[in-house]
Every structure is written in structure tokens, then in C-alpha cells.
Design an enzyme around this catalytic site. Sequence first.
Site, PDB file in Angstrom:
ATOM      1  N   CYS A   1       0.578  21.887   7.208  1.00 14.94           N
ATOM      2  CA  CYS A   1      -0.384  22.840   6.651  1.00 14.94           C
ATOM      3  C   CYS A   1      -1.122  22.209   5.490  1.00 14.94           C
ATOM      4  O   CYS A   1      -0.930  22.589   4.330  1.00 14.94           O
ATOM      5  CB  CYS A   1       0.342  24.095   6.208  1.00 14.94           C
ATOM      6  SG  CYS A   1       0.819  25.046   7.623  1.00 14.94           S
TER       7      CYS A   1
ATOM      8  N   GLU B   1       9.433 -11.972  -2.546  1.00 17.93           N
ATOM      9  CA  GLU B   1      10.097 -10.772  -2.035  1.00 17.93           C
ATOM     10  C   GLU B   1       9.166  -9.932  -1.169  1.00 17.93           C
ATOM     11  O   GLU B   1       8.704  -8.878  -1.585  1.00 17.93           O
ATOM     12  CB  GLU B   1      10.698  -9.952  -3.185  1.00 17.93           C
ATOM     13  CG  GLU B   1       9.823  -9.855  -4.393  1.00 17.93           C
ATOM     14  CD  GLU B   1      10.568  -9.388  -5.642  1.00 17.93           C
ATOM     15  OE1 GLU B   1      11.792  -9.581  -5.751  1.00 17.93           O
ATOM     16  OE2 GLU B   1       9.891  -8.833  -6.513  1.00 17.93           O
TER      17      GLU B   1
ATOM     18  N   ARG C   1       6.544  -5.370   3.225  1.00 15.90           N
ATOM     19  CA  ARG C   1       5.596  -4.954   4.256  1.00 15.90           C
ATOM     20  C   ARG C   1       5.391  -6.023   5.335  1.00 15.90           C
ATOM     21  O   ARG C   1       5.337  -5.716   6.518  1.00 15.90           O
ATOM     22  CB  ARG C   1       4.246  -4.670   3.594  1.00 15.90           C
ATOM     23  CG  ARG C   1       3.209  -4.064   4.522  1.00 15.90           C
ATOM     24  CD  ARG C   1       1.820  -4.094   3.864  1.00 15.90           C
ATOM     25  NE  ARG C   1       1.802  -3.603   2.514  1.00 15.90           N
ATOM     26  CZ  ARG C   1       1.549  -2.345   2.166  1.00 15.90           C
ATOM     27  NH1 ARG C   1       1.254  -1.463   3.082  1.00 15.90           N
ATOM     28  NH2 ARG C   1       1.558  -1.998   0.888  1.00 15.90           N
TER      29      ARG C   1
ATOM     30  N   ARG D   1       0.744   7.577   4.197  1.00 18.89           N
ATOM     31  CA  ARG D   1      -0.188   6.574   3.670  1.00 18.89           C
ATOM     32  C   ARG D   1      -1.667   6.930   3.828  1.00 18.89           C
ATOM     33  O   ARG D   1      -2.448   6.709   2.897  1.00 18.89           O
ATOM     34  CB  ARG D   1       0.121   5.194   4.263  1.00 18.89           C
ATOM     35  CG  ARG D   1       1.553   4.725   3.968  1.00 18.89           C
ATOM     36  CD  ARG D   1       1.805   3.259   4.301  1.00 18.89           C
ATOM     37  NE  ARG D   1       1.090   2.374   3.407  1.00 18.89           N
ATOM     38  CZ  ARG D   1      -0.029   1.780   3.687  1.00 18.89           C
ATOM     39  NH1 ARG D   1      -0.573   1.932   4.881  1.00 18.89           N
ATOM     40  NH2 ARG D   1      -0.639   1.016   2.804  1.00 18.89           N
TER      41      ARG D   1
HETATM   42  N1  LLP Z   1       8.653  -6.638  -5.130  1.00 15.53           N
HETATM   43  C1  LLP Z   1       8.356  -5.667  -5.989  1.00 15.53           C
HETATM   44  C2  LLP Z   1       8.802  -5.772  -7.378  1.00 15.53           C
HETATM   45  C3  LLP Z   1       7.624  -4.546  -5.562  1.00 15.53           C
HETATM   46  O1  LLP Z   1       7.328  -3.604  -6.438  1.00 15.53           O
HETATM   47  C4  LLP Z   1       7.229  -4.472  -4.213  1.00 15.53           C
HETATM   48  C5  LLP Z   1       6.485  -3.305  -3.741  1.00 15.53           C
HETATM   49  C6  LLP Z   1       7.572  -5.509  -3.341  1.00 15.53           C
HETATM   50  C7  LLP Z   1       8.285  -6.585  -3.834  1.00 15.53           C
HETATM   51  C8  LLP Z   1       7.219  -5.512  -1.898  1.00 15.53           C
HETATM   52  O2  LLP Z   1       5.856  -5.457  -1.676  1.00 15.53           O
HETATM   53  P1  LLP Z   1       5.326  -5.626  -0.168  1.00 15.53           P
HETATM   54  O3  LLP Z   1       5.626  -7.027   0.255  1.00 15.53           O
HETATM   55  O4  LLP Z   1       6.037  -4.641   0.665  1.00 15.53           O
HETATM   56  O5  LLP Z   1       3.872  -5.337  -0.273  1.00 15.53           O
HETATM   57  N2  LLP Z   1       4.023   2.498  -0.812  1.00 15.53           N
HETATM   58  C9  LLP Z   1       2.965   1.515  -0.903  1.00 15.53           C
HETATM   59  C10 LLP Z   1       3.487   0.179  -1.297  1.00 15.53           C
HETATM   60  C11 LLP Z   1       4.210   0.186  -2.624  1.00 15.53           C
HETATM   61  C12 LLP Z   1       4.776  -1.143  -2.941  1.00 15.53           C
HETATM   62  C13 LLP Z   1       5.608  -1.097  -4.152  1.00 15.53           C
HETATM   63  N3  LLP Z   1       6.208  -2.325  -4.492  1.00 15.53           N
HETATM   64  C14 LLP Z   1       2.250   1.468   0.434  1.00 15.53           C
HETATM   65  O6  LLP Z   1       2.616   2.213   1.342  1.00 15.53           O
HETATM   66  O7  LLP Z   1       1.292   0.726   0.596  1.00 15.53           O
END
Ligand code: LLP
Length: 418
Positions: free
Chosen positions: A341, A271, A274, A310
Site C-alpha cells: 500500500c 571487502e 555487492r 532499492r
Molecule cells: N565495507 C564497508 C565498511 C561498508 O560500509 C560496505 C557497504 C561494504 C564494505 C560493502 O560494500 P559493497 O561492496 O557491497 O558495495 N544498501 C545499499 C548499500 C549500502 C552499503 C553499505 N556499506 C544498497 O542497496 O545499494
Amino acid sequence: MSISHQQLGKLADKFGTPLYLYDQNAMESKIKAYLDNFKSDLFQTGVLYASKAFSCKGMIQLVKDMGMCLDVVSGGELYVAQQVGFDMNKVYFHGNNKSKSELEFALSLDIGTVVVDNYQELVLLDKIAKDLGKKVKVLFRLNIGVDAHTHKYISTALFESKFGMMPDSQEFADCMSYFSGDANVVFDGIHCHIGSQVFEINAYKLAVDKMVAILKQWNTPLTLNIGGGFGVRYTNEDKPIDTAELCKMLIDYVHKALDEQKVSINKLLIEPGRSIVGEAGSTIYTIGFTKQIPTKSFYFVDGGMTDNIRPALYQAKYDCDVVGKQNEPKTNKVTIAGKCCESGDLIIEDVMLPPAKSGDRIVVYTTGAYGYSMSSNYNKATTPAVVFVKDGNAKLVVKRQTYQDLVANDVNDDWSQL
Ligand code: LLP
């Protein structure tokens, strides 16, 4: 990014700044690379787009059109999927604290699978399923304690993580015993997610070994979901693995682990969020004032932590250019600061750029994931518009918020006695 600087200037003129831009061609080829390469002749495979990375109707429509499955983590994300007519069989509902109303909403839409985080959720889900006269497939989120060596806030499977259950816990054993009764929840397999912005393929290999070992206890082929988290390039220091290669490595490794441990599975899922949208997205800002202090030189831009939290939250690093000056010598060390601010509202600190002045545009690369989706109205900033660009054409997919939008939910209701 295949959008030229000349086009960036035109887009900024046409849609205003700050502006989130997505290169649709880039997203399509990423999705295709996943779908074409994450394949096995031993079991079914599926690629879920983790919509928390970036969700809006335009994006989920694209994911639908390209034939992916979808990961949602809230009633809101599920609602977006419903709005574009997503096939609910292909939707997986994640989250550690889904509410009763979210689960009811999901079941009323006949969602394919709920990824259950804990025993209480399983019991609640089963009750709702019984009340609605539905059956629903469940995967269990397991915390397998693999450290993906990423930032503490985004690494999700350390033993102290709030997500999932430990495979040898009483809680997970209780979940398994639950199925011996007359349940409307149907056990379909297990899930893990070891973190985000992960580059270490070995962390996934370790996760696969552990998950396959856990699967051995059931002698029926189940679904194995090994999560997302595949890293992208923000700066030259990041060296992501090519998507096709990554998929092949994962599939090969799962084949090997299954063979070694004499286990078979029915379906393998990943899944990514990003890695589908991150590098395809960028943000254009306009420089307002510039400021020189003895130790630093600032370019102030018309957005900031409200459109990209971020850097403040994870000390995330980004690359940028002055639009149209990408080939000029980068002689000035500057800090790109937002307009909030907050002293910490810095998008990029100490980056080398050519001289620039008020009115020039800055393009910050790789803002496609967790930018728009984590944006806020802090300081009553309006959320920027989102534009998709494909084959030299641009399409607005999310309008810029207006001041009116900012007070749309504000009411001056009559007092009522408690
Ligand atoms: N599956 C699950 C169960 C997850 O918790 C996440 C991300 C993904 C898939 C997708 O992960 P990705 O492929 O997008 O890395 N806000 C943080 C990232 C938090 C990710 C949370 N879970 C950031 O800006 O780096």
C-alpha cells in the site's frame, strides 16, 4: 546468470513466488576471481565478504568453504558467522555504534579484528577486553573525504559522513595516544570505505594515495583496508570492471603508491559485498492483475518493496524478463508494481516487455545484494524463500516465512507496574 528460463519456471513451480534465487556457480567464480587475483608478493592480502549484502547460514558457509574472510556489522551478522563455525580470526567487526553487548559477544568469540569507528568505542572496547582478559586487534575507520560519485545514501566517506574519523582530527590523535598506556587493544592499521556501487577506479586510487600518506606516520608495517563498493551491472548503463582486472589494478596501484611514498604495509584488505552476490541473484515473481490507465500499463506482482526496497529508496534501476518469453519482441511499455500500500512500490518503471498475462512469471535480475538483506515485513508480507542453484540442482537455503512467523514474537503479557 546461467539458470535457463525453463529452470526458472520449474523453480517457481517448486518453491513458489516471490523467490530469491542465487546462482552458486556464479558466486563461486566471483569469489575465486577475487582470491586468485588479489595477491601481492610484497605483503599479505585478504578478501573479506561484506555480509551485509546478503547474509544467511548458506551464504556464510559458502564464504567459509571458499576461504574468504568476513566483514560483519552487527551482533546478528556475527551470530550467523558463529553458527556456521567461521574462523573468528578471519572476522572483522565494523559499525559506527556497536553496543556494549555486541562488543562483549565479539570478544567472547575471540574475534580477530574490530574496526573502531570513534574514540568512545576504543575506550569501551579496551575496557571490555580488560574485563575479559583478552587482547584484540583494531583497525581505525577513517573518513578521508573521497567522493565516489555514487548515490548520496550509499556514499560513505564524504566529510559530513557519520562514519569514521578524519585523519587529522583531535579524536583520531586521542585514539593514537591511547596506545601509549597499558592497553588491551592492539593497533593494527587503518580502514576506509568510499561508497558503494562505485565504478570509478580513480576514486580508489585517490583513496589509496591518501591512506598510504596517512600510514607514513608510523614506521612499522601495518594493515591497510581499502573497503568494498565495487559496482555491478544492473542495467546496460552499468559497466563494471572485470574482477580479475580490478584486483590487478588495485594491487598495482597500491604497489606504486607504497613505492612512491616509501611506505611498507603488512597486509592489504578489500571487502566486496555487492560484487560477490549482486549479479548472481535474481527474483522471480508471478503476475497477478494487470491494469491499464491512460498514461501507464501495470503488471502487478506478488512481492514488491518488501523484498526489494532499492527502487523506492535509491531510485535503483533493474532489468527483467517475462519468464520463457525472453526472446519475444518487447512491444509493451509496462511498469512492474508490487502489492504494498504505497504508490512508490514500483520495482521497474516503464520497461519494454513482450505481452504478458496473469500467471506469467517475471524474473528481475541482479537482486542478489541488499534485496533479501533489506527485506521487511511491511504490510505483514512474508519474506520469500531463498534457493541456491548449482550445476542444474537446486537447494533451499532459507524457508519462506509463514503467517505464524509473523506473530511468533507477539505476546500478550501481564501488565506490570513501572
Ligand atoms: N565495507 C564497508 C565498511 C561498508 O560500509 C560496505 C557497504 C561494504 C564494505 C560493502 O560494500 P559493497 O561492496 O557491497 O558495495 N544498501 C545499499 C548499500 C549500502 C552499503 C553499505 N556499506 C544498497 O542497496 O545499494
